[in-house]
Structures are given as C-alpha cells and as structure tokens.
Motif scaffolding. Structure first.
Motif, PDB file in Angstrom:
ATOM      1  N   ALA A  28       0.826  -1.207   0.000  1.00 23.18           N
ATOM      2  CA  ALA A  28       0.000   0.000   0.000  1.00 23.18           C
ATOM      3  C   ALA A  28       0.860   1.257   0.000  1.00 23.18           C
ATOM      4  CB  ALA A  28      -0.927  -0.010   1.205  1.00 23.18           C
ATOM      5  N   ASN A  29       1.969   1.258   0.747  1.00 25.17           N
ATOM      6  CA  ASN A  29       2.848   2.427   0.776  1.00 25.17           C
ATOM      7  C   ASN A  29       3.488   2.688  -0.578  1.00 25.17           C
ATOM      8  OD1 ASN A  29       2.309   2.851   3.481  1.00 25.17           O
ATOM      9  ND2 ASN A  29       4.082   1.687   4.186  1.00 25.17           N
ATOM     10  N   ARG A  30       3.877   1.644  -1.270  1.00 26.25           N
ATOM     11  CA  ARG A  30       4.475   1.822  -2.592  1.00 26.25           C
ATOM     12  C   ARG A  30       3.446   2.308  -3.617  1.00 26.25           C
ATOM     13  NH1 ARG A  30       7.731  -1.102   0.205  1.00 26.25           N
ATOM     14  NH2 ARG A  30       9.919  -1.418  -0.342  1.00 26.25           N
ATOM     15  N   LEU A  31       2.220   1.814  -3.483  1.00 26.00           N
ATOM     16  CA  LEU A  31       1.168   2.289  -4.378  1.00 26.00           C
ATOM     17  C   LEU A  31       0.834   3.752  -4.104  1.00 26.00           C
ATOM     18  CD1 LEU A  31      -1.245  -0.787  -4.364  1.00 26.00           C
ATOM     19  CD2 LEU A  31       0.219  -0.039  -6.234  1.00 26.00           C
ATOM     20  N   ALA A  32       0.836   4.124  -2.819  1.00 22.70           N
ATOM     21  CA  ALA A  32       0.569   5.522  -2.483  1.00 22.70           C
ATOM     22  C   ALA A  32       1.657   6.438  -3.029  1.00 22.70           C
ATOM     23  CB  ALA A  32       0.457   5.680  -0.963  1.00 22.70           C
ATOM     24  N   ALA A  33       2.881   5.923  -3.130  1.00 33.16           N
ATOM     25  CA  ALA A  33       3.985   6.698  -3.692  1.00 33.16           C
ATOM     26  C   ALA A  33       4.062   6.568  -5.213  1.00 33.16           C
ATOM     27  CB  ALA A  33       5.299   6.253  -3.060  1.00 33.16           C
ATOM     28  N   ASN A  34       3.042   5.901  -5.815  1.00 31.89           N
ATOM     29  CA  ASN A  34       2.975   5.686  -7.264  1.00 31.89           C
ATOM     30  C   ASN A  34       4.154   4.855  -7.776  1.00 31.89           C
ATOM     31  OD1 ASN A  34       1.544   5.921  -9.646  1.00 31.89           O
ATOM     32  ND2 ASN A  34       2.622   7.775 -10.304  1.00 31.89           N
ATOM     33  N   LEU A  36       4.587   1.618  -8.854  1.00 29.24           N
ATOM     34  CA  LEU A  36       3.912   0.392  -9.265  1.00 29.24           C
ATOM     35  C   LEU A  36       4.897  -0.763  -9.394  1.00 29.24           C
ATOM     36  CD1 LEU A  36       1.347  -1.026 -10.156  1.00 29.24           C
ATOM     37  CD2 LEU A  36       1.753  -0.201 -12.480  1.00 29.24           C
ATOM     38  N   ARG A  37       6.080  -0.482  -9.884  1.00 30.75           N
ATOM     39  CA  ARG A  37       7.075  -1.544 -10.033  1.00 30.75           C
ATOM     40  C   ARG A  37       7.443  -2.131  -8.675  1.00 30.75           C
ATOM     41  NH1 ARG A  37      12.893  -0.934 -13.240  1.00 30.75           N
ATOM     42  NH2 ARG A  37      13.573  -3.110 -12.968  1.00 30.75           N
ATOM     43  N   GLY A  38       7.660  -1.255  -7.698  1.00 31.78           N
ATOM     44  CA  GLY A  38       7.988  -1.743  -6.363  1.00 31.78           C
ATOM     45  C   GLY A  38       6.845  -2.517  -5.735  1.00 31.78           C
ATOM     46  N   ALA A  39       5.608  -2.073  -5.994  1.00 27.68           N
ATOM     47  CA  ALA A  39       4.447  -2.777  -5.451  1.00 27.68           C
ATOM     48  C   ALA A  39       4.318  -4.167  -6.066  1.00 27.68           C
ATOM     49  CB  ALA A  39       3.183  -1.960  -5.708  1.00 27.68           C
ATOM     50  N   LYS A  40       4.546  -4.278  -7.356  1.00 26.01           N
ATOM     51  CA  LYS A  40       4.489  -5.593  -8.000  1.00 26.01           C
ATOM     52  C   LYS A  40       5.578  -6.515  -7.469  1.00 26.01           C
ATOM     53  CE  LYS A  40       2.338  -4.376 -12.431  1.00 26.01           C
ATOM     54  NZ  LYS A  40       2.511  -4.378 -13.892  1.00 26.01           N
ATOM     55  N   LYS A  42       6.929  -6.431  -4.478  1.00 20.71           N
ATOM     56  CA  LYS A  42       6.524  -6.863  -3.148  1.00 20.71           C
ATOM     57  C   LYS A  42       5.387  -7.887  -3.204  1.00 20.71           C
ATOM     58  CE  LYS A  42       9.052  -4.980   0.031  1.00 20.71           C
ATOM     59  NZ  LYS A  42       9.748  -5.799   1.057  1.00 20.71           N
ATOM     60  N   SER A  43       4.466  -7.708  -4.138  1.00 19.35           N
ATOM     61  CA  SER A  43       3.360  -8.657  -4.249  1.00 19.35           C
ATOM     62  C   SER A  43       3.845 -10.037  -4.669  1.00 19.35           C
ATOM     63  CB  SER A  43       2.313  -8.130  -5.233  1.00 19.35           C
ATOM     64  OG  SER A  43       2.845  -8.064  -6.545  1.00 19.35           O
ATOM     65  N   ARG A  44       4.856 -10.079  -5.541  1.00 20.77           N
ATOM     66  CA  ARG A  44       5.416 -11.381  -5.944  1.00 20.77           C
ATOM     67  C   ARG A  44       6.097 -12.058  -4.754  1.00 20.77           C
ATOM     68  NH1 ARG A  44       6.993 -14.252 -10.642  1.00 20.77           N
ATOM     69  NH2 ARG A  44       5.899 -12.740 -11.928  1.00 20.77           N
ATOM     70  N   LYS A  45       6.802 -11.271  -3.942  1.00 18.91           N
ATOM     71  CA  LYS A  45       7.442 -11.836  -2.757  1.00 18.91           C
ATOM     72  C   LYS A  45       6.387 -12.326  -1.759  1.00 18.91           C
ATOM     73  CE  LYS A  45      11.067 -10.148  -0.887  1.00 18.91           C
ATOM     74  NZ  LYS A  45      12.030  -9.258  -0.193  1.00 18.91           N
ATOM     75  N   MET A 187      -4.392  -5.164 -15.723  1.00 17.88           N
ATOM     76  CA  MET A 187      -5.359  -4.413 -14.938  1.00 17.88           C
ATOM     77  C   MET A 187      -5.192  -4.629 -13.440  1.00 17.88           C
ATOM     78  SD  MET A 187      -8.786  -4.968 -17.283  1.00 17.88           S
ATOM     79  CE  MET A 187      -9.752  -3.735 -16.428  1.00 17.88           C
ATOM     80  N   THR A 188      -4.703  -5.801 -13.036  1.00 17.20           N
ATOM     81  CA  THR A 188      -4.603  -6.109 -11.610  1.00 17.20           C
ATOM     82  C   THR A 188      -3.183  -6.108 -11.079  1.00 17.20           C
ATOM     83  OG1 THR A 188      -4.438  -8.500 -12.011  1.00 17.20           O
ATOM     84  CG2 THR A 188      -6.656  -7.563 -11.795  1.00 17.20           C
ATOM     85  N   GLY A 189      -2.180  -6.247 -11.950  1.00 16.06           N
ATOM     86  CA  GLY A 189      -0.806  -6.346 -11.485  1.00 16.06           C
ATOM     87  C   GLY A 189      -0.396  -7.750 -11.107  1.00 16.06           C
TER      88      GLY A 189
END
Length: 419
Positions: A28-34, A36-40, A42-45, A187-189
């Motif tokens: 959520a913090n990475r998405l709030a900072a826009n 997206l690459r970092g959020a993806k 983290k989601s894979r991990k 669309m979902t990442g």
C-alpha cells in the motif's frame, strides 16, 4: 514432523498474521507513492512467502466445519502445496439455479486451492484499495461495507433527491463469465501465470463439468446440478469461461474490472448518487433526461471495456415516487419520506419456504426444538434492518412457532391457515 505445543502454534500463527499485515502495508505504501514496479515486486514476494501462505491456509481451514478442520500438524504438512506459481487449481463446478431464472456456474475449491485463492486475494487487497488506476471506484461498496453501506447511501440519496428524480438500475449479464482474463495481468498487477492457474476458467482443471443445456429437463426438480466431463480445451462450445466464480480472489478482480468501467463512464451530469454492488449498478439522478444520458454512458463503457465487452441483462428506469427494487428492498419516496420494504417476490419465497419447514416440524413425530426456527427467523429479520414492519413480522411468526412446536398439541394446519 514433531507436534507443536499450543504456545508454539500460537506464536507461529501470530507471526504468519503479522507477516501478511506487513506485506499489505508495504504494498500500500508503494502504491501511495505511485511506485507500481515496487508494489508488484513486493506482491510477488508475498505470493511466495511461507508465513503468508500459512496464514492463508489457516484462514481457509477455519471456514470448514469444526469436525472437518485439520490439526496444526496436518496444516504444516500441506504448507508446501500452497504454491500459486507451481500449483494449478482443480475445483469442482456446479450449476446453481438463479431465483430470476437460468443457471449460474459456481466453482468449489478444496482446502489447498482455497488457500491459494485467499493468498491471491490478500495480494489484491491493497491494489483494489490504494492504486489510483486499479483501485475501486468510490461508488463500489462490495469491499467497503457491502449491502448495509449501499442501502444507507441510497437512503440518504433518496432523502436529498427532488420529487422528479429517477432511479436507474443496470444489471450486467454474465459479468464474471465475460471477463477477458488475458487483460487481467495489466489491470490487476498479478503475474499472468497466477491468473491462468487460479482464476481463468479456460485454464483451470475443472472437475465434474457438464453443459447446462443437458439439465433443462431437471431444472424444476433440483437447484444444483453436478456431473462428470472433460475440462479445459476438451470442453465443448458453451463451456464456462472468464473469471472463476466462488474464488476468494475473484471478487477483488471483478471489483477492479468494475472500477475501470465506472471510471470510463466519465463525469455524469445530474447524478445524485451512484452505487455499484458487484455487477449490479444503481443510480439516483435528478431527471429522466439525465437518466437517459447516464444509462448510455455506462452501457457504452461496458461495451468498450478492455476486459469485456460486457452487455446489460436488465436496464430499468423508475421514478422514485413510483418505487423500484434494489438490493433486496422495494424502495419508494412517499410524501417526502423514504419507505423500504422487502422485495415482494423474494419475501414471499422466503415466507413460503419457512412456513413449509415449520409445518414439517409440527407434523414430525420426533421432538423438535424451537431454537432453530427462531434463529432462522431473526437472522432474516436482521437482514432487513431498514424495514419498519420487521418487528411485527417477527412477533407474528414467533407466535406461530410457539403455538406449533412447544408440545405438539396444536394442529399445524390450523396454525398456518391464512387469516
């Protein structure tokens, strides 16, 4: 594998829960900072973290009946199987009859497949909540309180609406089955392999499948149909497609898709309130002219959706003073006040079933407890919290239950006879 003490198991479950919450916050913090690459990343991990997988497995195991729940040792033995990248979901498909007619495909997942779906849902939660392009539209309520929030928003909107206001309702036809899973990765990442293995009906190893036309002769005799047949590429035309219904992750994916559709509709003039619950869209607008514009905007967004195209199964426009059905209620603005009563057909169907079951209990030769019908009655009444007449309804039926069940001396046919 050695048995864990109760304290060790509690420590392990607490660690797993805390690890899942930490990943959720980091994404959520990475998405709030826009980012997206970092959020993806983290989601894979998160999808491969053993502690989070254990948390998903524990949550899914808790849904089972107490007699069917696995022990901690059995759960730990299953943990290596909770792998969304290596495992391919193998659910069972059932055709369920809808109240309004027709059949709906529902997939039932086993414990491990259900845990994989719960893990995917946990990853999708921050994307549906925080990402500016992937998050749900403010009008969507399924993941933000559900029917109570939707009904309260509608009630407030009707109180504020002018007398000439109109309610527009659009029900999307075969929403889950029409979703193009090839577009879901963008669309979902989610990684494409995860979508194919756990969400796409065309790629799942579906068991006990049969095309619904074969059941037309049985439709009136049963509400659930099951049979064996091939799956995947071996299925004949008309086989289930799109997004798997019944998965813990499917609701998040469907909400993200619906968010894209509602944003594509653009700014709607004359709109008082827009409410979307799953694939059911309702809107209170100031006039019939504004209602026509809103209807065309949403229908155009459905047809042009990258995850579709979608089409409306039912579109209605009703003056708020004439009344309309939405979310299980019949709504109407009468003399400036909002009146909400149970939707007539569903309410009649429930009372008919409840009365029939009560008759069977009254005629039963075995001792019958009144606790079960009382609980069932109150649960239904609690689901209609906006209905002003629910207390009288409950009192009437509780009197019938008291007359029928306590000692079996009363005649059930007389108790249930219409006034």
């Amino acid at each position: 594998m050695p048995d864990l003490t109760e304290a060790e198991w509690l420590d392990l479950t607490s660690h797993a829960k805390a690890r899942a919450a930490r990943f959720d916050s980091e994404i959520a913090n990475r998405l709030a900072a826009n980012d997206l690459r970092g959020a993806k990343h983290k989601s894979r991990k998160m999808l491969t973290c053993r502690a989070v997988c254990l948390h998903a497995l524990i949550r899914e195991n808790a849904k089972a009946r107490s007699v069917n729940r696995l022990t901690p040792r059995e759960l730990l033995a299953l943990l290596p199987s909770v792998s969304v990248f290596a495992r391919r979901a193998s659910p069972t498909l059932r055709w369920m009859r809808k109240r309004e007619g027709g059949l709906r495909p529902i997939v039932k997942f086993g414990l491990v497949d259900g845990a994989c779906a719960a893990l995917i849902a946990m990853v999708l939660r921050p994307f549906a909540r925080a990402h500016p392009q992937r998050a749900c539209h403010p009008a969507q309520v399924m993941l933000a309180g559900g029917p109570p929030v939707a009904c309260e928003r509608l009630r407030v909107a009707l109180e504020q609406a002018p007398a000439e206001a109109v309610f527009v309702q659009i029900d999307v036809r075969r929403f889950f089955q029409s979703i193009a899973c090839s577009e879901l990765a963008r669309m979902t990442g989610l990684p494409p392999e995860v979508i194919h293995r756990h969400l796409s009906m065309e790629h799942l190893k579906v068991h006990r499948w049969k095309s619904p036309p074969d059941y037309r002769g049985m439709e009136r005799s049963s509400s659930e149909y099951v049979a064996s047949a091939p799956s995947g590429a071996e299925c004949e035309s008309g086989s289930p497609s799109g997004l798997a219904t019944g998965s813990a992750a499917s609701s998040f994916v469907a909400e993200i898709v619906m968010g894209h559709i509602l944003r594509a509709a653009g700014d709607l003039q004359g709109l008082i309130a827009l409410i979307a619950y799953s694939d059911n869209i309702g809107a209170v607008v100031q006039s019939r002219e504004a209602a026509l514009v809103l209807k065309e905007a949403i229908l155009r967004a459905l047809r042009r959706s990258e995850a579709g195209p979608f089409e409306a199964g039912r579109v209605t426009m009703n003056a708020i003073t004439d009344g309309f059905d939405f979310l299980g209620y019949h709504w109407r603005v009468l003399n400036g006040s909002v009146v909400a009563v149970p939707e007539r057909r569903r309410h009649h169907y429930w009372t008919m079933r409840f009365g029939t079951d009560l008759l069977q209990m009254g005629f039963s030769a075995q001792p019958t407890s009144a606790a079960q019908p009382h609980t069932r009655l109150r649960a239904y009444a609690n689901s209609k919290w906006l209905w002003g007449g629910r207390e009288a309804f409950v009192a009437d039926w509780e009197q019938r239950i008291a007359e029928m069940i306590p000692d079996g001396s009363s005649d059930p046919t007389e108790v249930m006879a219409p006034a």
